[in-house]
Scaffold this active site. Structure first.
Site, PDB file in Angstrom:
ATOM      1  N   HIS A  66       0.816  -1.218   0.000  1.00 34.58           N
ATOM      2  CA  HIS A  66       0.000   0.000   0.000  1.00 34.58           C
ATOM      3  C   HIS A  66       0.850   1.269   0.000  1.00 34.58           C
ATOM      4  CE1 HIS A  66       1.052   0.032   4.223  1.00 34.58           C
ATOM      5  NE2 HIS A  66       0.593   1.279   4.284  1.00 34.58           N
ATOM      6  N   HIS A  81       1.980   6.886  -0.640  1.00 35.54           N
ATOM      7  CA  HIS A  81       1.112   6.092   0.231  1.00 35.54           C
ATOM      8  C   HIS A  81      -0.277   6.023  -0.408  1.00 35.54           C
ATOM      9  CE1 HIS A  81      -1.184   4.881   3.755  1.00 35.54           C
ATOM     10  NE2 HIS A  81      -0.041   4.554   4.328  1.00 35.54           N
TER      11      HIS A  81
END
Length: 159
Positions: A66, A81
């Site tokens: 992620h 992110h």
């Protein structure tokens, strides 16, 4: 004739995802919005592909895919992110195309993610891109608005 002005080295960062670039202070997460991790920009994505924002090396890949950390030849460290609270998804819907140590070019595909799954399971799909070693940077300029992997969204002027 000598110039009294120092020529500043600027590193241009392209958008890591297609979407709309917004101010980092508008990210719905205090850690990013406060600048605790660094300064940068965020993108509200319209597709689930993360591209390299510049020529760089992959220096960190979270096990859940992620988030990814990259480093430029000049030493600028950047964190991308995907979404907010996506670590809770435990990697579901994320696929990486690179490994730590890989050298990539601006626009190379790094990660794909299921945008609809992120929208339904995470707090937000908004994807921050921050410079984590701001002590290396004199100033930055951001672009806000529609963007894709060909659009420069951030310029970092090095000290």
């Amino acid at each position: 004739m000598l110039s009294i002005f120092k020529k500043r080295k600027a590193i241009e960062l392209k958008s890591p995802v297609k979407g709309r670039a917004i101010e980092i202070k508008d990210v719905p997460d205090e850690v990013f919005a406060s600048g605790m991790l660094g300064n940068g920009i965020a993108i509200d994505p319209v597709e689930g592909i993360v591209y390299s924002p510049c020529d760089c090396e992959i220096v960190n890949m979270f096990p859940t895919k992620h988030a990814i950390g990259v480093k430029t030849n000049e030493g600028l460290e950047i964190l991308i992110h995907i979404g907010i609270d996506t670590v809770e998804m435990k990697g579901e819907g994320f696929n990486s195309f690179v490994n730590i140590g890989d050298k990539v070019k601006a626009g190379d595909k790094l990660i794909s993610f299921d945008l609809e799954l992120v929208k339904s399971r995470a707090k937000s799909p908004i994807t921050p891109m921050v410079i984590t070693n701001m002590d290396f940077v004199e100033s930055i300029e951001q672009y806000y608005g529609d963007c894709d992997a060909s659009k420069t969204v951030l310029k970092a002027f090095l000290k």
